[in-house]
Design a protein around this motif. Structure first.
Motif, PDB file in Angstrom:
ATOM      1  N   TYR A  27       0.845  -1.197   0.000  1.00  0.00           N
ATOM      2  CA  TYR A  27       0.000   0.000   0.000  1.00  0.00           C
ATOM      3  C   TYR A  27       0.873   1.237   0.000  1.00  0.00           C
ATOM      4  O   TYR A  27       1.917   1.233   0.628  1.00  0.00           O
ATOM      5  CB  TYR A  27      -0.906   0.024   1.235  1.00  0.00           C
ATOM      6  CG  TYR A  27      -1.927  -1.067   1.245  1.00  0.00           C
ATOM      7  CD1 TYR A  27      -3.124  -0.920   0.565  1.00  0.00           C
ATOM      8  CD2 TYR A  27      -1.703  -2.250   1.949  1.00  0.00           C
ATOM      9  CE1 TYR A  27      -4.071  -1.934   0.572  1.00  0.00           C
ATOM     10  CE2 TYR A  27      -2.645  -3.254   1.955  1.00  0.00           C
ATOM     11  CZ  TYR A  27      -3.827  -3.096   1.274  1.00  0.00           C
ATOM     12  OH  TYR A  27      -4.766  -4.086   1.283  1.00  0.00           O
ATOM     13  N   PRO A  28       0.463   2.323  -0.640  1.00  0.00           N
ATOM     14  CA  PRO A  28      -0.699   2.411  -1.518  1.00  0.00           C
ATOM     15  C   PRO A  28      -0.451   1.641  -2.808  1.00  0.00           C
ATOM     16  O   PRO A  28       0.695   1.382  -3.178  1.00  0.00           O
ATOM     17  CB  PRO A  28      -0.839   3.902  -1.798  1.00  0.00           C
ATOM     18  CG  PRO A  28       0.538   4.442  -1.616  1.00  0.00           C
ATOM     19  CD  PRO A  28       1.202   3.578  -0.591  1.00  0.00           C
ATOM     20  N   CYS A  29      -1.532   1.297  -3.467  1.00  0.00           N
ATOM     21  CA  CYS A  29      -1.443   0.525  -4.700  1.00  0.00           C
ATOM     22  C   CYS A  29      -2.525   1.010  -5.655  1.00  0.00           C
ATOM     23  O   CYS A  29      -3.643   1.292  -5.227  1.00  0.00           O
ATOM     24  CB  CYS A  29      -1.658  -0.956  -4.395  1.00  0.00           C
ATOM     25  SG  CYS A  29      -1.779  -1.957  -5.887  1.00  0.00           S
ATOM     26  N   SER A  30      -2.165   1.093  -6.919  1.00  0.00           N
ATOM     27  CA  SER A  30      -3.182   1.432  -7.921  1.00  0.00           C
ATOM     28  C   SER A  30      -3.203   0.352  -8.993  1.00  0.00           C
ATOM     29  O   SER A  30      -2.181  -0.258  -9.295  1.00  0.00           O
ATOM     30  CB  SER A  30      -2.917   2.805  -8.545  1.00  0.00           C
ATOM     31  OG  SER A  30      -1.695   2.798  -9.229  1.00  0.00           O
ATOM     32  N   ILE A  31      -4.392   0.115  -9.509  1.00  0.00           N
ATOM     33  CA  ILE A  31      -4.589  -0.877 -10.570  1.00  0.00           C
ATOM     34  C   ILE A  31      -5.408  -0.244 -11.685  1.00  0.00           C
ATOM     35  O   ILE A  31      -6.186   0.682 -11.456  1.00  0.00           O
ATOM     36  CB  ILE A  31      -5.295  -2.152 -10.063  1.00  0.00           C
ATOM     37  CG1 ILE A  31      -6.651  -1.821  -9.450  1.00  0.00           C
ATOM     38  CG2 ILE A  31      -4.414  -2.920  -9.091  1.00  0.00           C
ATOM     39  CD1 ILE A  31      -7.523  -3.018  -9.140  1.00  0.00           C
ATOM     40  N   VAL A  32      -5.226  -0.745 -12.882  1.00  0.00           N
ATOM     41  CA  VAL A  32      -6.040  -0.318 -14.015  1.00  0.00           C
ATOM     42  C   VAL A  32      -7.273  -1.213 -14.056  1.00  0.00           C
ATOM     43  O   VAL A  32      -7.171  -2.435 -13.944  1.00  0.00           O
ATOM     44  CB  VAL A  32      -5.245  -0.428 -15.338  1.00  0.00           C
ATOM     45  CG1 VAL A  32      -6.148  -0.158 -16.535  1.00  0.00           C
ATOM     46  CG2 VAL A  32      -4.060   0.525 -15.320  1.00  0.00           C
ATOM     47  N   LEU A  33      -8.433  -0.594 -14.170  1.00  0.00           N
ATOM     48  CA  LEU A  33      -9.680  -1.335 -14.321  1.00  0.00           C
ATOM     49  C   LEU A  33      -9.924  -1.525 -15.812  1.00  0.00           C
ATOM     50  O   LEU A  33     -10.007  -0.549 -16.562  1.00  0.00           O
ATOM     51  CB  LEU A  33     -10.840  -0.589 -13.673  1.00  0.00           C
ATOM     52  CG  LEU A  33     -10.696  -0.341 -12.173  1.00  0.00           C
ATOM     53  CD1 LEU A  33     -11.863   0.491 -11.655  1.00  0.00           C
ATOM     54  CD2 LEU A  33     -10.588  -1.651 -11.414  1.00  0.00           C
ATOM     55  N   PRO A  40     -15.897   1.473 -26.615  1.00  0.00           N
ATOM     56  CA  PRO A  40     -14.853   2.413 -27.024  1.00  0.00           C
ATOM     57  C   PRO A  40     -14.495   3.426 -25.943  1.00  0.00           C
ATOM     58  O   PRO A  40     -15.376   3.991 -25.295  1.00  0.00           O
ATOM     59  CB  PRO A  40     -15.456   3.121 -28.240  1.00  0.00           C
ATOM     60  CG  PRO A  40     -16.536   2.222 -28.722  1.00  0.00           C
ATOM     61  CD  PRO A  40     -17.039   1.488 -27.512  1.00  0.00           C
ATOM     62  N   ASN A  41     -13.195   3.600 -25.743  1.00  0.00           N
ATOM     63  CA  ASN A  41     -12.595   4.660 -24.931  1.00  0.00           C
ATOM     64  C   ASN A  41     -12.694   4.513 -23.415  1.00  0.00           C
ATOM     65  O   ASN A  41     -11.947   5.181 -22.714  1.00  0.00           O
ATOM     66  CB  ASN A  41     -13.151   6.039 -25.314  1.00  0.00           C
ATOM     67  CG  ASN A  41     -12.899   6.375 -26.753  1.00  0.00           C
ATOM     68  OD1 ASN A  41     -11.847   6.079 -27.294  1.00  0.00           O
ATOM     69  ND2 ASN A  41     -13.887   6.971 -27.404  1.00  0.00           N
ATOM     70  N   ILE A  42     -13.601   3.716 -22.866  1.00  0.00           N
ATOM     71  CA  ILE A  42     -13.748   3.710 -21.410  1.00  0.00           C
ATOM     72  C   ILE A  42     -12.456   3.209 -20.767  1.00  0.00           C
ATOM     73  O   ILE A  42     -11.747   2.355 -21.291  1.00  0.00           O
ATOM     74  CB  ILE A  42     -14.962   2.903 -20.913  1.00  0.00           C
ATOM     75  CG1 ILE A  42     -14.795   1.407 -21.149  1.00  0.00           C
ATOM     76  CG2 ILE A  42     -16.249   3.425 -21.524  1.00  0.00           C
ATOM     77  CD1 ILE A  42     -15.854   0.570 -20.443  1.00  0.00           C
ATOM     78  N   SER A  43     -12.173   3.788 -19.612  1.00  0.00           N
ATOM     79  CA  SER A  43     -10.957   3.447 -18.894  1.00  0.00           C
ATOM     80  C   SER A  43     -11.151   3.796 -17.429  1.00  0.00           C
ATOM     81  O   SER A  43     -11.935   4.679 -17.091  1.00  0.00           O
ATOM     82  CB  SER A  43      -9.794   4.256 -19.476  1.00  0.00           C
ATOM     83  OG  SER A  43      -8.585   3.890 -18.892  1.00  0.00           O
ATOM     84  N   GLY A  44     -10.426   3.109 -16.554  1.00  0.00           N
ATOM     85  CA  GLY A  44     -10.557   3.408 -15.142  1.00  0.00           C
ATOM     86  C   GLY A  44      -9.355   2.960 -14.347  1.00  0.00           C
ATOM     87  O   GLY A  44      -8.522   2.184 -14.823  1.00  0.00           O
ATOM     88  N   THR A  45      -9.286   3.456 -13.132  1.00  0.00           N
ATOM     89  CA  THR A  45      -8.228   3.072 -12.210  1.00  0.00           C
ATOM     90  C   THR A  45      -8.801   3.032 -10.795  1.00  0.00           C
ATOM     91  O   THR A  45      -9.790   3.695 -10.495  1.00  0.00           O
ATOM     92  CB  THR A  45      -7.037   4.055 -12.292  1.00  0.00           C
ATOM     93  OG1 THR A  45      -5.970   3.570 -11.485  1.00  0.00           O
ATOM     94  CG2 THR A  45      -7.418   5.438 -11.836  1.00  0.00           C
ATOM     95  N   SER A 138     -14.465  -3.322  -9.075  1.00  0.00           N
ATOM     96  CA  SER A 138     -15.156  -3.068 -10.338  1.00  0.00           C
ATOM     97  C   SER A 138     -16.035  -1.830 -10.271  1.00  0.00           C
ATOM     98  O   SER A 138     -16.389  -1.349  -9.199  1.00  0.00           O
ATOM     99  CB  SER A 138     -15.998  -4.290 -10.742  1.00  0.00           C
ATOM    100  OG  SER A 138     -16.924  -4.629  -9.745  1.00  0.00           O
ATOM    101  N   LEU A 139     -16.352  -1.331 -11.443  1.00  0.00           N
ATOM    102  CA  LEU A 139     -17.335  -0.280 -11.625  1.00  0.00           C
ATOM    103  C   LEU A 139     -18.543  -0.969 -12.238  1.00  0.00           C
ATOM    104  O   LEU A 139     -18.430  -1.611 -13.288  1.00  0.00           O
ATOM    105  CB  LEU A 139     -16.798   0.800 -12.569  1.00  0.00           C
ATOM    106  CG  LEU A 139     -17.769   1.950 -12.836  1.00  0.00           C
ATOM    107  CD1 LEU A 139     -17.794   2.872 -11.628  1.00  0.00           C
ATOM    108  CD2 LEU A 139     -17.360   2.712 -14.079  1.00  0.00           C
ATOM    109  N   GLN A 155     -13.297  -3.716 -14.553  1.00  0.00           N
ATOM    110  CA  GLN A 155     -12.997  -4.652 -13.462  1.00  0.00           C
ATOM    111  C   GLN A 155     -11.532  -5.095 -13.487  1.00  0.00           C
ATOM    112  O   GLN A 155     -10.915  -5.150 -14.550  1.00  0.00           O
ATOM    113  CB  GLN A 155     -13.898  -5.880 -13.599  1.00  0.00           C
ATOM    114  CG  GLN A 155     -13.747  -6.902 -12.499  1.00  0.00           C
ATOM    115  CD  GLN A 155     -14.857  -7.914 -12.556  1.00  0.00           C
ATOM    116  OE1 GLN A 155     -15.988  -7.592 -12.232  1.00  0.00           O
ATOM    117  NE2 GLN A 155     -14.550  -9.128 -12.994  1.00  0.00           N
ATOM    118  N   SER A 156     -11.022  -5.431 -12.314  1.00  0.00           N
ATOM    119  CA  SER A 156      -9.687  -6.019 -12.187  1.00  0.00           C
ATOM    120  C   SER A 156      -9.552  -6.632 -10.795  1.00  0.00           C
ATOM    121  O   SER A 156     -10.388  -6.408  -9.921  1.00  0.00           O
ATOM    122  CB  SER A 156      -8.605  -4.972 -12.411  1.00  0.00           C
ATOM    123  OG  SER A 156      -7.342  -5.572 -12.520  1.00  0.00           O
TER     124      SER A 156
END
Length: 163
Positions: A27-33, A40-45, A138-139, A155-156
């Motif tokens: 920690y801290p930790c970030s992941i790509v969702l 098309p184009n959606i992205s998240g973290t 997840s979103l 999701q990840s």
């Protein structure tokens, strides 16, 4: 021979799953969702962090440590584009153990993107359970009137957070 092979496969899977839960996260930790479907184009973290929270709002209150998760998702279509949904929710889950839901909020931009979509953000910082590499973030789509949680859009897992 077949029974020995099945037993070997079972033991291998069991040990692998136990190892994944025994690994500690950094920690801290970030992941790509990642998008669950081709959109098309959606992205998240998602950002996971340890937070120290006081028990009360009084000065000198003892503190407790919790884990927080924050999600930022961008270029998201309106939830209604997927059916009878009017919002997104953040969702965290330790499979077979516990899950958390939290509301996501659209961000009003001064200059919206010309190709559509908008950013959504949300966070939850009351996680007392020990997260593992198998934890899913997840979103998801949601209907606020019926309180129905829909499918994941991004999701990840936390495998990228293992030390």
């Amino acid at each position: 021979m077949k029974n020995k092979l099945l037993l070997t496969i079972f033991i291998t899977i069991s040990v692998s799953q136990s190892y994944a839960y025994a690994q500690s996260l950094s920690y801290p930790c970030s992941i790509v969702l990642e998008p669950v479907h081709e959109i098309p184009n959606i992205s998240g973290t998602a950002l996971m962090t340890k937070v120290k929270k006081p028990y009360t709002d009084q000065p000198g209150s003892p503190v407790r440590e919790r884990t927080g998760v924050g999600i930022y998702a961008d270029w998201m279509p309106q939830p209604s584009a997927f059916g009878d949904y009017d919002q997104y929710e953040g969702f965290g889950q330790i499979p077979g153990v516990i899950s958390w839901r939290f509301k996501m909020y659209p961000i009003k931009e001064d200059q919206p993107s010309w190709f559509g979509g908008s950013p959504w953000v949300g966070k939850f910082d009351e996680i007392s359970a020990e997260l593992s590499a198998e934890t899913i973030v997840s979103l998801r789509l949601s209907n606020s009137r019926t309180n129905r949680l829909g499918p994941a859009v991004l999701q990840s897992t936390l495998k990228g957070c293992v030390e």
